[in-house]
Scaffold this active site. Sequence first.
Site, mmCIF file in Angstrom:
data_model
loop_
_atom_site.group_PDB
_atom_site.id
_atom_site.type_symbol
_atom_site.label_atom_id
_atom_site.label_comp_id
_atom_site.label_asym_id
_atom_site.label_seq_id
_atom_site.Cartn_x
_atom_site.Cartn_y
_atom_site.Cartn_z
ATOM 1 C CG ASP A 3 6.386 0.280 0.231
ATOM 2 O OD1 ASP A 3 7.584 0.520 -0.023
ATOM 3 O OD2 ASP A 3 5.476 1.124 0.114
ATOM 4 C CE LYS A 37 10.720 8.068 1.293
ATOM 5 N NZ LYS A 37 9.422 7.442 1.533
ATOM 6 C CE1 TYR A 61 1.468 8.355 -0.094
ATOM 7 C CE2 TYR A 61 3.845 8.207 0.200
ATOM 8 C CZ TYR A 61 2.745 8.701 -0.489
ATOM 9 O OH TYR A 61 2.940 9.527 -1.567
HETATM 10 C C1 PLP Z 1 8.294 7.349 0.467
HETATM 11 C C2 PLP Z 1 7.544 6.090 0.338
HETATM 12 C C3 PLP Z 1 6.949 5.697 -0.872
HETATM 13 C C4 PLP Z 1 6.897 6.580 -2.080
HETATM 14 O O1 PLP Z 1 8.154 6.854 -2.619
HETATM 15 P P1 PLP Z 1 8.322 8.141 -3.570
HETATM 16 O O2 PLP Z 1 9.729 8.058 -4.038
HETATM 17 O O3 PLP Z 1 7.993 9.331 -2.726
HETATM 18 O O4 PLP Z 1 7.337 7.978 -4.696
HETATM 19 C C5 PLP Z 1 6.378 4.441 -0.942
HETATM 20 N N1 PLP Z 1 6.361 3.628 0.125
HETATM 21 C C6 PLP Z 1 6.903 3.968 1.300
HETATM 22 C C7 PLP Z 1 6.882 3.005 2.447
HETATM 23 C C8 PLP Z 1 7.487 5.219 1.457
HETATM 24 O O5 PLP Z 1 7.991 5.574 2.656
#
Ligand code: PLP
Length: 416
Positions: free
Chosen positions: A224, A252, A129
Amino acid sequence: MIPGGVNSPARAFGAVGGHPVFMASGRGQYLHDLDGNRYLDYIGSWGPMILGHAYPPVIEAITKAAERGTSFGAPTENETHLAELISRAVPSIEKVRLVSSGTEATMSAIRLARGATGRERIIKFSGCYHGHVDSLLVSAGSAAATLGAPDSPGVTKGTSQDTIVLDYNNVHGLEMAFDAMGSTIAGVILEPIVGNMGTVIPTQPFLKALRELCTKHGAILIFDEVMTGFRVAYGGAQSILGITPDVTTLGKIVGGGLPLAAYGGRADLMDNILPVGKVYQAGTLSGNPLATAAGAKTLEILRDESPYAYLETQAKRLGEGLAEAATEAGYPNQLQRMGSMMTLFFNDAPIVDWPSANRSDRKRFAEYFWGLINEGVYMPCSQFEALFFSREHTAEDIEYTIDAAKRVLKTMASRE
Ligand SMILES: *Cc1c(COP(=O)(O)O)cnc(C)c1O
C-alpha cells in the site's frame, strides 16, 4: 451540520484537543485560515501536495481540462497517459486501474487478491492504515496470528474474521501465520514504509520474509503505497527497498490534489479484473478528466525536475533540528524519517511496530502541536502521523520551523 464539523476524522484535532482550524486558501508552502492567519504547512493535505499548494502548472492543467468538460463516462486519452506514467515509474506495475480514493484502491486490491487466488484470508499489520475498508478496519491484538475483531461499530464479525492481524517487523509472527494457515491466505497488505502510526521503517529480514513466504505459499503481496508512492522516491518505497510486490496501491500524490488513486501490478494478475477477467470493480468518476489532468501534470513535473535530492537535503536538516530541539529541552525522542516524511516521537526507544509507537507521550505531543500552531507552523495533529513538506519549502522555512520548535519545547520544559 457535519458530524464533528469534519468530513474525515483525522482533521478534527481529536488527538490534541481543541477545535480544528478552517482553511480559506493555500499557496506554495503556506495555508491561510478564515481569520487571516498564515501557516507553514507540514500536512500537505496529508500527503498529496509535494509541489506545494495551487502550483500554477497544475492549476492550469486542471482549468484546461475543465473547459473541455468534467466527466464523460467513456475512455479518454489522458487516462492511458497517466497509466503509462505510473507503470514506467513503479517497478511492479505493468497494468493499472484508476479509482477515486486510496480506500477504493486497497479495497479493490484485496478483492483482486481473493479473486485471483480463490482464498479468503488477508494478513495486515497493526498500526498500518489502508483506508476505511471494512475488512481492514481491524488492528486489535498484538499477539501473533490473532484473528481480527472489528475496531469500528458497523463492521461485522463475518467481514473481519478473515483478517489476520500481526505486528509489523515481526518475522516470527509472519512465519507462524503462514505455517498455520498458508494455503488459505489470499494476500498480505502493508505500508512498505509506514506513515500511519508515525513513520516506521521496515527491517530487511521482515521484507525478505514477506516476499519469500508469499511466493512460497502462493499469496499476493500488496504494497500500500498510497502515502509513499512518489513521496519517498519517484518509484515509491519499492524502488528503494529492493522488494517487488505483486500488487501496488497508489493515491495522494498520484492525483495531484484531486480525488484519484490507482492499483496495479503484474499484467496476468490485473487481467483478472472485469472486463478481461471476472473480478468486479467500477466507478462512475474513475479516471475523471480533471483528476487525470492534475495527476499527470504532477507526475510529469516530478519525473522531469526530480525534486527528491532537494527534499532529502531539507528533510535531513529538519529532522536533525527537530530532534535536537527535543533533546535540548530534555525530552527523550526518536526522529524517524524516510525522505520528506518523518515523525518526531516523544519516546525513549526506537519505534518498530504499533506497541512501541503506542508508548509515546501523546500529552507532550499535544502541547508541542499547539505551541507550533501558535508559531504559525501547522503540523499533523497526532503523534501517530507523518509530517510532509513540499518542494516550495525553503531552507529559511526549515530554519524557522526548527527555531519555533526550540522555543516551544523550551517553554514546555520550563513549565514542568
Ligand atoms: C491515506 C491512505 C489511505 C486511504 O486513502 P484515502 O484516499 O484517504 O481513502 C490508504 N492507505 C494509506 C497508506 C494511506 O496513507
